[in-house]
Scaffold this motif. Structure first.
Motif, short mmCIF file in Angstrom:
data_model
loop_
_atom_site.label_atom_id
_atom_site.label_comp_id
_atom_site.label_asym_id
_atom_site.label_seq_id
_atom_site.Cartn_x
_atom_site.Cartn_y
_atom_site.Cartn_z
N HIS A 19 -124.39 -45.60 -70.58
CA HIS A 19 -124.18 -45.08 -71.84
C HIS A 19 -125.69 -45.25 -72.67
CE1 HIS A 19 -119.78 -46.00 -71.69
NE2 HIS A 19 -120.01 -44.89 -71.30
N TRP A 128 -122.30 -49.08 -65.81
CA TRP A 128 -121.60 -48.06 -66.71
C TRP A 128 -122.27 -47.86 -68.08
CZ3 TRP A 128 -118.13 -50.47 -63.29
CH2 TRP A 128 -117.21 -49.70 -62.40
N ASP A 252 -111.21 -37.92 -77.62
CA ASP A 252 -112.27 -37.57 -76.53
C ASP A 252 -111.91 -38.23 -75.21
OD1 ASP A 252 -114.68 -37.96 -75.04
OD2 ASP A 252 -115.99 -38.54 -76.94
N ALA A 253 -111.81 -37.32 -74.35
CA ALA A 253 -111.19 -37.55 -72.81
C ALA A 253 -112.25 -38.49 -72.30
CB ALA A 253 -111.20 -36.59 -72.25
N GLU A 254 -113.69 -38.24 -72.37
CA GLU A 254 -114.65 -39.10 -71.76
C GLU A 254 -114.43 -40.58 -72.23
OE1 GLU A 254 -119.45 -39.02 -70.90
OE2 GLU A 254 -118.21 -37.24 -70.60
N HIS A 255 -114.60 -40.83 -73.64
CA HIS A 255 -114.49 -42.20 -74.25
C HIS A 255 -113.06 -42.67 -73.65
CE1 HIS A 255 -112.77 -44.66 -77.53
NE2 HIS A 255 -114.05 -44.74 -77.72
N ASP A 256 -112.26 -42.08 -73.80
CA ASP A 256 -110.89 -42.74 -73.21
C ASP A 256 -110.97 -43.22 -71.72
OD1 ASP A 256 -109.90 -42.39 -75.73
OD2 ASP A 256 -108.28 -40.77 -75.34
N ALA A 257 -111.73 -42.34 -70.98
CA ALA A 257 -111.82 -42.68 -69.59
C ALA A 257 -112.64 -44.03 -69.38
CB ALA A 257 -112.71 -41.62 -68.83
N PHE A 258 -113.76 -44.18 -70.19
CA PHE A 258 -114.25 -45.53 -69.97
C PHE A 258 -113.49 -46.47 -70.67
CE2 PHE A 258 -117.10 -48.91 -72.07
CZ PHE A 258 -117.63 -49.26 -70.88
N GLN A 369 -113.30 -43.38 -64.09
CA GLN A 369 -114.70 -43.01 -64.20
C GLN A 369 -115.69 -43.68 -63.51
OE1 GLN A 369 -116.76 -43.96 -68.08
NE2 GLN A 369 -116.23 -41.83 -68.62
N TRP A 372 -122.68 -42.85 -64.02
CA TRP A 372 -123.51 -41.87 -63.61
C TRP A 372 -124.64 -42.46 -62.99
CZ3 TRP A 372 -121.04 -43.35 -67.87
CH2 TRP A 372 -120.18 -42.65 -68.23
#
Length: 525
Positions: A19, A128, A252-258, A369, A372
């Motif tokens: 992040h 992450w 926020d789907a990406e926020h929830d994944a983390f 997740q 990256w």
């Protein structure tokens, strides 16, 4: 070796692009570029917001970006993040070894050091989050506990060392400093109650004052100049504690994944800490001060990561600026490590426990997740963006009041005319803290700069200081000029708060040296 093992995937996938990775790496490059221009302590990040700038280095503590920039001067840029992570993990392990060696034999202390260096939350940070400053702060926590446990000694050096830890926390990472202060308060109360002595309260309070004074060169400007930036953006939607308790859901789907990643890691670490603490209860009689401190610390960290604690986050001073409740896992790493070393005595069980945590990380990696990754070309692209002056995305909370980074023209010239007047403009110097140019004007008008207005900029036109404005909608600086020849000089000056903070730190350093001198000569007297 353990720290190196963490980086084995780097050889195959590249550098983790968490992040905060761009924030930190661009900060390192910005600092490195300014060092080459003779600016020892940068304040204004000139290429943030694609060249419009922000006062990033007034608000973000200097330790991590100084270390990162220093590494970038001596090793290839593409290796700098990996070497930074390795050094910080080693420092965390060494710090834990110093603490653990007070109660354990060498082999158990080494196990504690390795476990702490590569504990589950540290791995989340590495893969992450890329929160390099927060990771660096982990090396202070074992020493904080060690010094508090030694506070009964009538030795000024304990107070001074504790003050240096507190100052170091402020100079490394502000959220970690907030955690350290709340942890310090909790542990002081526990130890004062357990020992039936107020000495730890006196030592801790003195250390807090002295530590803040030592770090005043950073703290005073960071506190005073908050009114000059959009600091409230730090706790906007998505970054509020309310949005980041364990297992919460947002839009926020990406926020929830983390959040699912960190929630499962947190639950596993909490349960293992509680189980190991129960197994370590037989050590309570031998190390009661340590055991009660770890027990209280575990309870506090556990409570604060769940939404039931939201009222505390709302009313406790500055606590909400930590943003993410799961950051308390940084502190939980101390009880997790020491309780495990005390309670899990068989080496096969220790290995099995750590393998289980790695399996959990592999599970969340593949099911929620994956991290990256940046390759060498991505890191070189950052260098190119700095070298060409293209710049990089800034930070919302550090944007000056009135500035709107979303409305800027990334291709704008450094200086243009706002109105109908014609102008011949020549840029003489365009450096991070000095901007000089000339403008031959056909009529009076305002010049629009590729620079956000900020109170620390002093603007002179033909040797006379002038009041500047801000362009509606973007917050760009507007410089009024008259018809004819104009020489404009813009300098980022030292404001009174920076001077006051620097002198406070100098005086605190002199007091510290005086106390150390008195302590060293007292035995001879």
């Amino acid at each position: 070796m353990a720290a190196f093992a963490v980086e084995i995937p780097f050889f195959f996938r590249g550098t983790p692009s968490g992040h905060d990775v761009e924030f930190h790496l661009y900060s390192w490059l910005e600092v490195l570029a300014q060092w080459k221009q003779g600016i020892v302590y940068p304040r204004w990040a000139a290429l943030a917001h694609f060249g419009y700038g922000e006062p990033r280095f007034i608000f973000y503590p200097p330790a991590s970006w100084t270390l990162g920039a220093a590494l970038s001067t001596i090793i290839p840029w593409t290796l700098a993040p990996s070497i930074y992570v390795w050094l910080v993990l080693v420092a965390a392990g060494a710090s834990m070894f110093v603490l653990a060696r007070q109660w354990f034999d060498r082999s158990d202390a080494t196990y504690a050091a390795v476990l702490y260096a590569v504990n589950p939350y540290h791995l989340v940070i590495v893969y992450w989050r890329s929160a390099f400053a927060e990771l660096l702060a982990s090396s202070l926590l074992p020493l904080l506990l060690l010094l508090l446990l030694r506070s009964e000694r009538k030795d000024r050096r304990v107070t001074i060392a504790l003050a240096l830890i507190i100052a170091g926390a402020w100079l490394i990472n502000a959220p970690a400093a907030v955690m350290i202060h709340y942890s310090l308060a909790l542990l002081m109360v526990v130890l004062a109650w357990q020992r039936r002595s107020a000495r730890v309260l006196i030592v801790g309070s003195a250390a807090i004052v002295l530590g803040a004074a030592l770090a005043a060169f950073y703290l005073v400007p960071a506190i005073y100049e908050q009114k000059w930036v959009n600091i409230a953006q730090a706790v906007s939607a998505g970054s509020r504690p309310l949005d980041n308790f364990l297992f919460v859901h947002t839009t926020d789907a990406e926020h929830d994944a983390f959040n699912r990643v960190i929630s499962w890691v947190a639950m596993a670490e909490i349960l293992l800490t509680v189980a190991a603490g129960w197994m370590a209860r037989i050590s309570r009689s031998r190390n009661s001060a340590l055991w009660y401190s770890l027990k209280a610390w575990t309870a506090a960290c556990t409570l604060l990561v769940f939404s039931i604690s939201n009222p505390l986050w709302e009313v406790s001073p500055k606590l909400r600026f930590m943003q993410f409740p799961w950051r308390w896992l940084l502190c939980l790493g101390i009880p997790f490590t020491l309780f495990t070393a005390m309670g899990v005595r068989r080496w096969t069980a220790r290995v099995a426990l750590y393998v289980a945590t790695l399996c959990l990380l592999a599970f969340v990696w593949h099911h929620f997740q994956p991290p990256w990754w940046d390759n060498a070309a991505d890191l070189r692209e950052m260098q190119d963006n700095m070298a060409t002056g293209a710049g990089y995305e800034g930070t919302d909370e550090y944007a000056p009041v009135g500035a709107d980074p979303t409305a800027i023209d990334k291709e704008a010239r450094r200086v243009t005319v706002e109105g109908p007047a014609r102008a011949a403009i020549r840029v003489v110097e365009w450096k991070p803290e000095v901007r000089i140019f000339t403008a031959e004007m056909s009529a009076s008008d305002n010049l629009v700069l590729r620079l956000f207005k900020y109170p620390a900029w002093r603007v002179e036109v033909n040797g006379r200081q002038v009041q500047v404005g801000a362009r509606e909608g973007t917050g760009q600086m507007l410089v009024p000029v008259e018809a004819g020849a104009n020489r404009v000089q813009i300098i980022f000056v030292r404001t009174w708060d920076r001077a006051a903070g620097a002198w406070t730190s100098v005086l605190a350093l002199l007091v510290t040296l005086l106390l150390l001198r008195k302590n060293s000569v007292s035995p001879a007297a």
